[in-house]
Structure formats: structure tokens, C-alpha cells
Design an enzyme around this catalytic site. Structure first.
Site, mmCIF file in Angstrom:
data_model
loop_
_atom_site.group_PDB
_atom_site.id
_atom_site.type_symbol
_atom_site.label_atom_id
_atom_site.label_comp_id
_atom_site.label_asym_id
_atom_site.label_seq_id
_atom_site.Cartn_x
_atom_site.Cartn_y
_atom_site.Cartn_z
ATOM 1 N N GLY A 209 0.773 -1.246 0.000
ATOM 2 C CA GLY A 209 0.000 0.000 0.000
ATOM 3 C C GLY A 209 0.797 1.285 0.000
ATOM 4 O O GLY A 209 0.347 2.294 -0.529
ATOM 5 N N GLU B 108 4.198 4.019 5.994
ATOM 6 C CA GLU B 108 2.971 3.209 5.923
ATOM 7 C C GLU B 108 1.883 3.988 5.173
ATOM 8 O O GLU B 108 1.891 5.214 5.148
ATOM 9 C CB GLU B 108 2.539 2.861 7.365
ATOM 10 C CG GLU B 108 1.292 2.035 7.516
ATOM 11 C CD GLU B 108 1.337 0.658 6.858
ATOM 12 O OE1 GLU B 108 1.471 0.607 5.624
ATOM 13 O OE2 GLU B 108 1.163 -0.349 7.569
ATOM 14 N N ASP B 109 0.952 3.268 4.568
ATOM 15 C CA ASP B 109 -0.126 3.939 3.841
ATOM 16 C C ASP B 109 -1.161 4.548 4.781
ATOM 17 O O ASP B 109 -1.569 5.689 4.628
ATOM 18 C CB ASP B 109 -0.802 2.989 2.834
ATOM 19 C CG ASP B 109 -1.297 1.678 3.454
ATOM 20 O OD1 ASP B 109 -1.142 1.462 4.685
ATOM 21 O OD2 ASP B 109 -1.855 0.848 2.698
ATOM 22 N N ASP C 285 -5.051 2.758 10.915
ATOM 23 C CA ASP C 285 -6.490 2.665 11.165
ATOM 24 C C ASP C 285 -6.671 2.332 12.653
ATOM 25 O O ASP C 285 -6.665 3.225 13.499
ATOM 26 C CB ASP C 285 -7.028 1.577 10.223
ATOM 27 C CG ASP C 285 -8.529 1.418 10.261
ATOM 28 O OD1 ASP C 285 -9.208 2.269 10.838
ATOM 29 O OD2 ASP C 285 -9.035 0.420 9.704
ATOM 30 N N PHE D 108 -13.874 3.979 4.459
ATOM 31 C CA PHE D 108 -12.986 3.192 3.605
ATOM 32 C C PHE D 108 -12.572 3.989 2.366
ATOM 33 O O PHE D 108 -13.408 4.540 1.659
ATOM 34 C CB PHE D 108 -13.652 1.883 3.193
ATOM 35 C CG PHE D 108 -12.695 0.951 2.499
ATOM 36 C CD1 PHE D 108 -11.767 0.225 3.225
ATOM 37 C CD2 PHE D 108 -12.702 0.828 1.119
ATOM 38 C CE1 PHE D 108 -10.859 -0.618 2.591
ATOM 39 C CE2 PHE D 108 -11.808 -0.022 0.470
ATOM 40 C CZ PHE D 108 -10.891 -0.744 1.212
ATOM 41 N N ARG E 271 -5.206 0.728 -6.827
ATOM 42 C CA ARG E 271 -3.936 1.277 -6.324
ATOM 43 C C ARG E 271 -3.358 2.325 -7.271
ATOM 44 O O ARG E 271 -2.574 3.175 -6.869
ATOM 45 C CB ARG E 271 -2.887 0.165 -6.170
ATOM 46 C CG ARG E 271 -3.202 -0.858 -5.097
ATOM 47 C CD ARG E 271 -1.959 -1.701 -4.831
ATOM 48 N NE ARG E 271 -2.256 -2.952 -4.145
ATOM 49 C CZ ARG E 271 -2.367 -3.081 -2.824
ATOM 50 N NH1 ARG E 271 -2.248 -2.030 -2.049
ATOM 51 N NH2 ARG E 271 -2.631 -4.253 -2.293
HETATM 52 P P1 5GP Z 1 -4.712 -1.215 11.216
HETATM 53 O O1 5GP Z 1 -3.900 -2.357 11.719
HETATM 54 O O2 5GP Z 1 -4.153 0.141 11.600
HETATM 55 O O3 5GP Z 1 -6.158 -1.341 11.604
HETATM 56 O O4 5GP Z 1 -4.764 -1.349 9.647
HETATM 57 C C1 5GP Z 1 -3.748 -0.958 8.824
HETATM 58 C C2 5GP Z 1 -3.936 -1.562 7.441
HETATM 59 O O5 5GP Z 1 -5.315 -1.774 7.099
HETATM 60 C C3 5GP Z 1 -3.405 -0.599 6.398
HETATM 61 O O6 5GP Z 1 -2.017 -0.792 6.190
HETATM 62 C C4 5GP Z 1 -4.249 -0.931 5.188
HETATM 63 O O7 5GP Z 1 -3.657 -1.989 4.474
HETATM 64 C C5 5GP Z 1 -5.566 -1.391 5.766
HETATM 65 N N1 5GP Z 1 -6.584 -0.306 5.763
HETATM 66 C C6 5GP Z 1 -7.096 0.334 6.822
HETATM 67 N N2 5GP Z 1 -8.010 1.252 6.459
HETATM 68 C C7 5GP Z 1 -8.078 1.193 5.105
HETATM 69 C C8 5GP Z 1 -8.849 1.908 4.114
HETATM 70 O O8 5GP Z 1 -9.663 2.806 4.391
HETATM 71 N N3 5GP Z 1 -8.630 1.568 2.823
HETATM 72 C C9 5GP Z 1 -7.741 0.612 2.443
HETATM 73 N N4 5GP Z 1 -7.608 0.368 1.139
HETATM 74 N N5 5GP Z 1 -6.995 -0.093 3.345
HETATM 75 C C10 5GP Z 1 -7.163 0.214 4.662
#
Ligand code: 5GP
Length: 178
Positions: A48, A102-103, A106, A155, A168
Site C-alpha cells: 500500500g 505506511e499507507d 487505522d 474506507f 492502487r
Molecule cells: P490497522 O492495523 O491500523 O487497523 O490497519 C492498517 C492496514 O489496514 C493498512 O495498512 C491498510 O492496508 C488497511 N486499511 C485500513 N483502512 C483502510 C482503508 O480505508 N482503505 C484501504 N484500502 N486499506 C485500509
């Protein structure tokens, strides 16, 4: 920019390419000031973050390196369920200043896990640079050093982020249409 379809879902324009570039440059400026003389190693979390990492790194002017890794799922012990481990990191990061690129942060679970594993590998300090952050979704305590853009808990796709591996390639960021 208009509403688009990715697989079975519709997304509407959310953050333009220009806004993204401005925010990325601001993060780069801050890193250039904060980490000068530390020869940091940037670690891009694939897939990402690849676009963010490329644009960010083009604006980094201090001595530094960049490398890439993935978080790979494997079946841990039955009680812990799915566990994610760092995969593909070839460089020795012992006693280095690391910047995780990191992208999106969340819930923060992924980033917390990454930080713990990089510290176990001997990193001197671990800084976080994330393109996006959803403050309302954060479930763990995390010190986010560099956040390009804060967004609400919805999302999104585009600029490296996917929906089922699609989207992407979009230059702009789109949010799911209700
Ligand atoms: P976390 O562990 O912080 O909940 O999630 C991180 C990962 O979840 C990110 O690196 C990404 O791959 C995915 N993610 C979380 N929110 C989104 C979103 O709104 N869109 C997309 N495409 N991926 C997300």
C-alpha cells in the site's frame, strides 16, 4: 474527478493529487529537519505505501537509505490465531534510526506490531510516517511522528491503497460512497 466504480463498489473523490503532494512535501520537510545527521533508513511497508514512499523519498534531501518489507500472515498458535510477521527485510537495522513508511494507520494494531518487531531487531529509534490516519479508529496507544493527512473513519482507495487489489493506480484518493 467524478464518482468511480471499483469492482462492486462506488467511490467518490476525496483528496486530490495536488493536496496529497502538498501534504507529502510537508512531511518530507519535517523529516529533513528532524533527522538530519542521523542517516535514517526508510522502510516502506508494501504494497500500500509504495506511491507515498516514492513521492516522500523524492523530497528527502538528507543522507538516508530506503528499503522495503511486507507484513505476512501466518497461522500462529491456535490461541493467538493469525499473526503477522515482518518479511523481506534484508538490511541490518541494529542501532539505526528507522522511519516506517505506511499507507494508513487505522486501528493501529499493524503499526504497533511493526514497531515491536523492528525494536526486537535492534533499531535505535523507530519513527512513523503515515500518509493517512483515522484518529477515530485508533485502538492502541501510538505516537505518530509524521502524519500527512488525518481522515474520518471511512474506507478509501487510490494512491497505492486498494479495494481487493484494485484501485492502487488512482492518482487521487477516493472514499466509499454511502
Ligand atoms: P490497522 O492495523 O491500523 O487497523 O490497519 C492498517 C492496514 O489496514 C493498512 O495498512 C491498510 O492496508 C488497511 N486499511 C485500513 N483502512 C483502510 C482503508 O480505508 N482503505 C484501504 N484500502 N486499506 C485500509
Amino acid at each position: 474527478m467524478s464518482t468511480i466504480q471499483v469492482k462492486d463498489k462506488f467511490f467518490k473523490p476525496f483528496i486530490s493529487s495536488d493536496e496529497i503532494q502538498k501534504a507529502v512535501c510537508q512531511v518530507a520537510d519535517k523529516i529533513n529537519k528532524d533527522l538530519a545527521g542521523k542517516n535514517p533508513i526508510f522502510i516502506c511497508v508494501l504494497n500500500g505505501a509504495f506511491m507515498f514512499a516514492a513521492d516522500l523519498y523524492k523530497n528527502i534531501t538528507i543522507d538516508s537509505e530506503i528499503t522495503f518489507m511486507r507484513m505476512k500472515s501466518y497461522d500462529g498458535m491456535q490461541t493467538t490465531g493469525k499473526v503477522k510477521a515482518i518479511s523481506g527485510l534484508m538490511e541490518d537495522i541494529k542501532d539505526r534510526t528507522v522511519v516506517v513508511v505506511e499507507d494508513i494507520v487505522d486501528t493501529g494494531y499493524t503499526m504497533k506490531n511493526i514497531i515491536e518487531q523492528l525494536k526486537e531487531k535492534g533499531a535505535k529509534e523507530v519513527k512513523i510516517a503515515t500518509l493517512l490516519h483515522k484518529p477515530e479508529a485508533l485502538k492502541v496507544e501510538l505516537d505518530l511522528d509524521y502524519v500527512a493527512l488525518n481522515i474520518p473513519n471511512a474506507f478509501i482507495v487510490g494512491y497505492g491503497l486498494d479495494y481487493d487489489e484494485l484501485g492502487r493506480n488512482l492518482k487521487d484518493i477516493y472514499v466509499i460512497a454511502e
